[in-house]
Design an enzyme around this catalytic site. Structure first.
Site, PDB file in Angstrom:
ATOM      1  N   GLU A  72       0.824  -1.220   0.000  1.00 17.91           N
ATOM      2  CA  GLU A  72       0.000   0.000   0.000  1.00 17.91           C
ATOM      3  C   GLU A  72       0.859   1.272   0.000  1.00 17.91           C
ATOM      4  OE1 GLU A  72      -3.651  -0.860   2.462  1.00 17.91           O
ATOM      5  OE2 GLU A  72      -2.697   0.748   3.586  1.00 17.91           O
TER       6      GLU A  72
ATOM      7  N   GLY B   9       2.344   4.983  -0.846  1.00 13.76           N
ATOM      8  CA  GLY B   9       1.942   6.311  -1.297  1.00 13.76           C
ATOM      9  C   GLY B   9       3.173   7.044  -1.809  1.00 13.76           C
ATOM     10  N   ARG B  10       4.052   7.345  -0.864  1.00 14.29           N
ATOM     11  CA  ARG B  10       5.235   8.164  -1.169  1.00 14.29           C
ATOM     12  C   ARG B  10       6.044   7.638  -2.358  1.00 14.29           C
ATOM     13  NH1 ARG B  10       7.770  11.086   2.844  1.00 14.29           N
ATOM     14  NH2 ARG B  10       6.771   9.685   4.336  1.00 14.29           N
TER      15      ARG B  10
ATOM     16  N   CYS C 137       3.994  33.987   8.814  1.00 16.42           N
ATOM     17  CA  CYS C 137       4.309  34.696  10.048  1.00 16.42           C
ATOM     18  C   CYS C 137       4.655  33.759  11.192  1.00 16.42           C
ATOM     19  CB  CYS C 137       3.136  35.585  10.424  1.00 16.42           C
ATOM     20  SG  CYS C 137       2.982  36.899   9.250  1.00 16.42           S
TER      21      CYS C 137
ATOM     22  N   TYR D 147       2.813  14.019   0.109  1.00 14.58           N
ATOM     23  CA  TYR D 147       2.563  14.723   1.375  1.00 14.58           C
ATOM     24  C   TYR D 147       3.005  16.182   1.282  1.00 14.58           C
ATOM     25  CZ  TYR D 147       2.100   9.874   2.673  1.00 14.58           C
ATOM     26  OH  TYR D 147       1.708   8.563   2.707  1.00 14.58           O
TER      27      TYR D 147
HETATM   28  N1  LLP Z   1      -1.415   2.889   4.356  1.00 16.18           N
HETATM   29  C1  LLP Z   1      -1.783   3.524   5.466  1.00 16.18           C
HETATM   30  C2  LLP Z   1      -2.869   2.964   6.303  1.00 16.18           C
HETATM   31  C3  LLP Z   1      -1.169   4.737   5.821  1.00 16.18           C
HETATM   32  O1  LLP Z   1      -1.536   5.363   6.941  1.00 16.18           O
HETATM   33  C4  LLP Z   1      -0.151   5.267   4.988  1.00 16.18           C
HETATM   34  C5  LLP Z   1       0.509   6.529   5.335  1.00 16.18           C
HETATM   35  C6  LLP Z   1       0.190   4.562   3.822  1.00 16.18           C
HETATM   36  C7  LLP Z   1      -0.454   3.363   3.541  1.00 16.18           C
HETATM   37  C8  LLP Z   1       1.202   5.060   2.845  1.00 16.18           C
HETATM   38  O2  LLP Z   1       2.458   5.208   3.390  1.00 16.18           O
HETATM   39  P1  LLP Z   1       3.717   5.626   2.477  1.00 16.18           P
HETATM   40  O3  LLP Z   1       3.945   4.492   1.518  1.00 16.18           O
HETATM   41  O4  LLP Z   1       3.371   6.863   1.758  1.00 16.18           O
HETATM   42  O5  LLP Z   1       4.825   5.814   3.422  1.00 16.18           O
HETATM   43  N2  LLP Z   1       2.940  13.097   6.171  1.00 16.18           N
HETATM   44  C9  LLP Z   1       4.065  12.197   6.383  1.00 16.18           C
HETATM   45  C10 LLP Z   1       3.737  10.779   5.990  1.00 16.18           C
HETATM   46  C11 LLP Z   1       2.502  10.243   6.681  1.00 16.18           C
HETATM   47  C12 LLP Z   1       2.086   8.855   6.230  1.00 16.18           C
HETATM   48  C13 LLP Z   1       0.721   8.519   6.717  1.00 16.18           C
HETATM   49  N3  LLP Z   1       0.252   7.224   6.365  1.00 16.18           N
HETATM   50  C14 LLP Z   1       5.270  12.740   5.640  1.00 16.18           C
HETATM   51  O6  LLP Z   1       5.165  13.791   5.008  1.00 16.18           O
HETATM   52  O7  LLP Z   1       6.346  12.154   5.677  1.00 16.18           O
END
Ligand code: LLP
Length: 417
Positions: free
Chosen positions: A274, A276-277, A346, A375
């Site tokens: 799953e 995202g990044r 600010c 993100y």
């Molecule tokens: N699945 C679930 C249930 C999640 O909560 C997340 C990310 C992902 C998958 C995807 O994770 P990834 O592959 O993108 O690491 N705002 C933070 C990252 C927060 C991630 C939240 N959950 C940042 O800018 O580093």
């Protein structure tokens, strides 16, 4: 137009038939610029993670939910998750069918859970209390549960979502309670999922957590899928030659774990990741303009129009993003120096990069904040009543296309009653 300090985007031919100065002239500054080829190649990399035949990559749109980007990801054959009703809505808008959407919710209201049930998406709950709520709303239904395997990982403690100090997932000691609620409401457990944290460069914890969830899975006979979660890291420090995540070794080890387990389980199960990044982070550069330069008590501040409303990651997590410099004039930078790159908000914490050594920067230069596809826009805000910028896509032919308009002042006041 001069690429003063831009090895990474030049190597990728990131801007195709256009360039950063032209783009900010055309669409305004700041500006998110995405590259379609990068998104497509990241999708391919992860689709090839394992040769286990029933393997699915679910893109996690919390990283970036621009519908045009979702359409590209869908076209590459990835399915999708959602963490809110709004994400279900935008996934559907991108053309996903309900059965291809996996709702991984946390502490939602009965209304939100009903929205997902009515939308007929796949649902995972992550506490006994939410499992009971699901049972009351949809007795006899199919559900998945999110496990907290007791192991976590991540680039910052705020994004570690497995282990002892996080609100997420069901403690593996409570599996008997899960079974009791499943029976009480005649629910079918169709899947197990987990997500132990965001951004790992060492896959040790991810693999360990995979073994733990598979151990739990042995207790359930009719699972259709097991989802190991996302978290695949990208190197944000490329200008310092940071290595990439070793996907090949991770894939080989994961395949071995899956194959061993499936032999014993004896029936077909879909395995899911799953991310995202990994899919989108490297696909974008956030462009901004240098608006003012000053020396304040021996620190040289490069003031820009990129406030933390536009890019909150450095402010929230002290995250590093590489920086490039582009210039309209022919003037070259004769020296390098240490500077602080800051925004226009600010608050003193409005810092993009502290103590960064860069070629000398001048007013009106365009700076590019690399690896801003994940993100970044999705976490932007209207703080200080500033407007979110436009988003532009460089398509596979190298041409630019607007994929989200810049906000207007009217957007700031639209919801007042
Ligand atoms: N699945 C679930 C249930 C999640 O909560 C997340 C990310 C992902 C998958 C995807 O994770 P990834 O592959 O993108 O690491 N705002 C933070 C990252 C927060 C991630 C939240 N959950 C940042 O800018 O580093």
């Amino acid at each position: 137009m001069n690429y003063i300090h831009a090895l990474i985007s030049r190597k990728l031919n990131f801007y195709g038939n256009t360039n950063p100065v032209e783009l900010t002239g055309k669409y305004g500054s700041p500006l998110y610029v995405y590259n379609e080829s990068v998104i497509r190649s990241k999708c391919s990399e992860l689709k090839g993670l394992t040769d286990y035949p029933d393997f699915v990559v679910n893109y996690s749109p919390k990283a970036n939910s621009n519908v045009e980007i979702l359409k590209i990801v869908k076209d590459e054959g990835l399915l999708v998750d959602a963490v809110s009703s709004g994400e279900i809505f935008t996934d559907l808008m991108a053309g996903y069918s309900p059965e291809d959407i996996f709702y991984v919710c946390n502490n939602v209201t009965a209304e939100e859970l009903s929205y997902a049930i009515d939308a007929r998406v796949k649902i995972s709950v992550d506490s006994i209390s939410q499992l009971e709520l699901f049972g009351k709303l949809n007795p006899g239904g199919e559900v998945s549960i999110r496990i907290n395997p007791g192991v976590g990982t991540g680039h910052h403690k705020k994004v570690v979502t497995g282990g002892q100090s996080t609100k997420f997932g069901i403690d593996i000691k409570l599996i008997e309670d899960v079974k009791r609620i499943l029976n009480r409401y005649n629910l079918t457990l169709s899947g197990l999922n987990q997500h132990i944290g965001s951004l790992f460069m060492d896959s040790g914890a991810y693999l360990k957590s995979a073994e733990i969830i598979l151990d739990i899975a042995r207790q359930f006979n009719n699972l259709k899928f097991i989802d190991f979660g996302g978290g695949f890291g990208i190197p944000y420090n490329k200008q310092n030659n940071e290595s990439r995540l070793d996907l090949k070794t991770l894939g080989e080890k994961l395949t071995q774990i899956i194959n061993n387990w499936i032999k014993e389980y004896g029936r077909q199960v879909t395995f899911i990741i799953e991310p995202g990044r990994y899919i989108v982070a490297e696909s974008a550069v956030l462009l901004g303009s240098v608006t003012a330069i000053k020396l304040n008590y021996n620190i040289k501040y490069i003031g820009t129009d990129i406030g933390f409303n536009v890019l909150p990651r450095p402010m929230i997590y002290d995250s590093h993003h590489d920086i490039e410099i582009y210039r309209e004039s022919d003037v070259q930078s004769a020296k390098s120096e240490s500077v602080w790159i800051v925004g226009n908000m600010c608050e003193t914490g409005d810092i993009i990069a502290k103590d960064r050594t860069l070629p000398e920067i001048f007013e009106n230069d365009i700076i590019g904040i690399l690896d801003s596809g994940a993100y970044a826009y999705s976490m932007s805000s209207n703080y200080n009543n500033r407007l979110r910028p436009a988003e532009v896509l460089i398509d596979i032919n190298g041409n630019d296309r607007l994929i989200r308009k810049k906000e207007t002042f009217e957007d700031l006041v639209d919801n007042f009653t």
